[in-house]
Design a protein around this motif. Structure first.
Motif, short mmCIF file in Angstrom:
data_model
loop_
_atom_site.label_atom_id
_atom_site.label_comp_id
_atom_site.label_asym_id
_atom_site.label_seq_id
_atom_site.Cartn_x
_atom_site.Cartn_y
_atom_site.Cartn_z
N THR A 195 0.84 -1.20 0.00
CA THR A 195 0.00 0.00 0.00
C THR A 195 0.88 1.25 0.00
O THR A 195 0.57 2.23 -0.67
N LYS A 196 1.98 1.17 0.73
CA LYS A 196 2.85 2.34 0.81
C LYS A 196 3.54 2.63 -0.53
O LYS A 196 3.70 3.79 -0.92
N LEU B 181 0.95 4.36 -2.61
CA LEU B 181 0.74 5.75 -2.18
C LEU B 181 1.88 6.65 -2.65
O LEU B 181 1.66 7.82 -2.97
N VAL C 3 -6.64 8.12 -0.19
CA VAL C 3 -6.90 6.84 0.48
C VAL C 3 -8.23 6.25 0.00
O VAL C 3 -8.32 5.07 -0.33
N ASP D 28 2.95 6.89 6.36
CA ASP D 28 2.58 5.76 7.23
C ASP D 28 1.11 5.83 7.62
O ASP D 28 0.41 4.82 7.63
N MET E 188 -1.30 7.32 6.01
CA MET E 188 -2.14 7.05 4.85
C MET E 188 -2.17 5.55 4.55
O MET E 188 -3.22 5.00 4.22
N ALA E 189 -1.01 4.90 4.65
CA ALA E 189 -0.96 3.46 4.40
C ALA E 189 -1.82 2.72 5.41
O ALA E 189 -2.56 1.80 5.06
N ALA F 278 -4.41 3.92 7.01
CA ALA F 278 -5.82 4.21 6.72
C ALA F 278 -6.30 3.37 5.53
O ALA F 278 -7.41 2.83 5.53
N LEU F 279 -5.44 3.25 4.53
CA LEU F 279 -5.80 2.47 3.35
C LEU F 279 -5.97 0.99 3.72
O LEU F 279 -6.93 0.33 3.30
N GLU F 280 -5.05 0.48 4.52
CA GLU F 280 -5.15 -0.93 4.93
C GLU F 280 -6.39 -1.16 5.78
O GLU F 280 -7.05 -2.20 5.66
N GLU G 98 -9.19 0.51 5.47
CA GLU G 98 -10.30 0.50 4.50
C GLU G 98 -10.42 -0.86 3.83
O GLU G 98 -11.51 -1.33 3.55
N LEU G 99 -9.29 -1.46 3.54
CA LEU G 99 -9.28 -2.71 2.78
C LEU G 99 -9.51 -3.92 3.68
O LEU G 99 -9.85 -4.98 3.19
N PHE H 113 -12.63 -5.74 3.38
CA PHE H 113 -12.75 -6.38 2.07
C PHE H 113 -11.87 -7.62 1.97
O PHE H 113 -12.24 -8.59 1.32
N MET H 114 -10.72 -7.57 2.65
CA MET H 114 -9.74 -8.65 2.45
C MET H 114 -9.94 -9.86 3.37
O MET H 114 -10.62 -9.93 4.26
#
Lengths: 71, 20
Positions: A24-25, A28, A44, B6, B8-9, B11-13, B15-16, B19-20
């Motif tokens: 993910t990083k 980004l 995001v 970090d 943002m990563a 937050a993205l994880e 969010e996922l 789903f995962m």
């Protein structure tokens, strides 16, 4: 100004994930807010929606989860 | 900055994760 290469869109993410597995990083970093003009929150959210649609394969490399796609 | 990356990563994880 954002070019087609830096715009955060499904095709761009797909191209990166076909080329090589990415965390993910890593993703980004490819779509930094200063280049895309999006906020952190937008980045995001959009990236999450794109990854849900692409439903990429996942594998752990060096204990980190990586996404990838095959053509 | 790397700490923003970090966050943002993370937050993205998050969010996922549903789903995962």
């Amino acid at each position: 100004t954002p070019s087609s290469q830096t715009a955060l869109c499904l095709d761009a993410v797909r191209r990166y994930l076909i080329r090589k597995p990415m965390t993910t990083k890593d993703l980004l970093k490819k779509f930094q807010t200063k280049r895309t003009g999006l906020s952190s929150e937008q980045t995001v959210n959009v990236l999450a929606q794109i990854l849900k649609r692409l439903n990429p394969e996942r594998k752990n490399i060096s204990d980190k989860m990586h996404f990838y796609l095959t053509e | 900055s790397s700490s923003e990356a970090d966050e943002m990563a993370a937050a993205l994880e998050a969010e996922l994760n549903d789903f995962m």
